[in-house]
Design an enzyme around this catalytic site. Sequence first.
Site, mmCIF file in Angstrom:
data_model
loop_
_atom_site.group_PDB
_atom_site.id
_atom_site.type_symbol
_atom_site.label_atom_id
_atom_site.label_comp_id
_atom_site.label_asym_id
_atom_site.label_seq_id
_atom_site.Cartn_x
_atom_site.Cartn_y
_atom_site.Cartn_z
ATOM 1 N N SER A 113 -9.719 1.771 2.866
ATOM 2 C CA SER A 113 -8.840 2.513 1.985
ATOM 3 C C SER A 113 -7.817 1.647 1.253
ATOM 4 C CB SER A 113 -8.101 3.577 2.799
ATOM 5 O OG SER A 113 -7.233 2.978 3.734
ATOM 6 N N SER A 167 -9.942 -0.563 7.044
ATOM 7 C CA SER A 167 -9.312 -0.348 5.732
ATOM 8 C C SER A 167 -8.603 -1.557 5.129
ATOM 9 C CB SER A 167 -8.315 0.807 5.814
ATOM 10 O OG SER A 167 -8.999 2.032 5.736
ATOM 11 N N LYS A 212 0.857 -1.197 0.000
ATOM 12 C CA LYS A 212 0.000 0.000 0.000
ATOM 13 C C LYS A 212 0.888 1.241 0.000
ATOM 14 C CE LYS A 212 -3.923 1.888 2.662
ATOM 15 N NZ LYS A 212 -4.773 1.702 3.853
#
Lengths: 476, 96
Positions: free
Chosen positions: A155, A179, A80
């Site tokens: 996210s 997330s 990420k």
Amino acid sequence: MKIDLTKLTIIEASEGLKNRDFTSVELTKAFLNKIKEKDKEIKAYITVIEEIALKQAERADKMIKNKEIYPLTGIPCAIKDNILIKDIKCTASSKFLENYIATYNATVIEKLEKMGAVFLGKTNLDEFAMGSSCENSAFFTTKNPRDLERVPGGSSGGSAAAVAADMCIYALGSDTGGSIRQPASFCGITGLKPTYGTVSRYGLIAFASSLDQIGPLTKNIDDAKIVFDAIKGSDPMDSTSVNLEKKNNLSKLRIGVPKEYFAKGLDGEVEKSIKEAINIYKELGAEIVDISLPMSEYALACYYIIAPAEASANLARFDGLRYGKTIKDEEAEKIIDIYLKNRTAGFGKEVKKRIMLGTYTLSSGYYDAYYKRALKARTLIKQDFEKAFEKVDVIIGPTAPCLPFKIGEKSDDPMSMYLSDIYTVSVNLAGLPAISIPCGKSQSGLPIGMHLIGAPFEEEKLLSIASLFEKKYDNK
Amino acid sequence: MISEEEIRKIAKLSYLEIKDEEIDEIREKFSSILEYVKKLQELDISDVPETANLSKTENVFRGDIAKEKEVEDLLSALSRKKDNYMQVKKILYNED
């Protein structure tokens, strides 16, 4: 028959590497090709680091030749884009950090590198991890590989989409209010949020420091355990990190079903699927215990005070001096002009709103009514779970109350977007471990995720209970 | 609904500029969240302790020994520098 290398799990790929069925370079090239072929459409990656990945793969092949083999040696993964890899751009999907090059490795990256991991690239997220759909990325929206008209969740949506579309074997994400788990649920894969403190946050761009935790997104539970074992452990660079894992002492399995998780607002198809999963556990001999978590209805309100408050403090470091630069020197006369102009131009709408919300609830005159009250509510939420875990081993429920929604469907209505995290935020407030695993599909074929919550530091037990279901579900 | 004046005050504290045409939307979205989080007012919490973090809250000590760091890497991220220092604009001035 030639096998498709991109479909392999960590365990399968590691076996193949050990047996010399293929090399890490071949495996890595298969993924780079898959990314070239599919990512134009899905847009999971912000940055692909082809040359570096191939060099790491060559190094891994040498390690394997020398019999220095760890479970993740030579396995290609995605990271990420809020986790720092030295000398690689790290944007947090923000204009502010569009050209920011990381000057050091996050501890999790350091650990993976030592084992000979291969990093394919950095994945998309909602700006600074603030969002539930990847639509808040300053660059582009990632699409759900299971249905391209829908969001991958957020996210960590880029990480989830990359795993689901076979553009990496596993990925790292971060979870502040859901997330990792909500995008895992939306993309039909496995996502683990470890107990707060088990994985070092050093090198993770901070959103809300008392809630943030790094964890794996994988194709199954065994893989999640391998990645978790590789990244966990206390770290002198993160004073909140600890070594406190408890051994699995499971004898008679007791599963708690909170009545509050099946109240109004839950999609009918999701509810049906979770109830079927509960029945599978019953067939497996588990005792199903009705429990109550009366504070559940306050968790989201508590979260939307605490998370923005911490974010407003964490994001104060983005001043346009040390990171990023969007305005010309001539445009500023005083130092405050630099702050104002850079922050105004650099942050997106949602981030600005949360900074302002946090500033408001922490400001003189409102602190007691909002922030202090939320900290007290957080204690009650934590106590709810403590009481529940006296009676049960894990708590079961849906990961999200809804199916993956369409791109644009909720982007104008913040409250309806926030509600997609209603089951996941309380876990962060209480610091618990939790996992989302696929448990069914809607009639239209959209993935449904089941959420299992464990007691603090009981990841081993949580994963073994999740595995019981996975084995049964795969066989159906 | 939260007033324009309050929004402007919070923006100032947050080091953010708000354009006139953005004010209404921000007020509206801000208010909808504030309205939602008011739910916590229902709770009787007078005797409840606060949980600000979940860590062990122990200090982590290290020896006071200077370490070499890659200064070049860190400096490269700065927007303006002179020698090994960050250069900034005027920090002392009269408020308008």
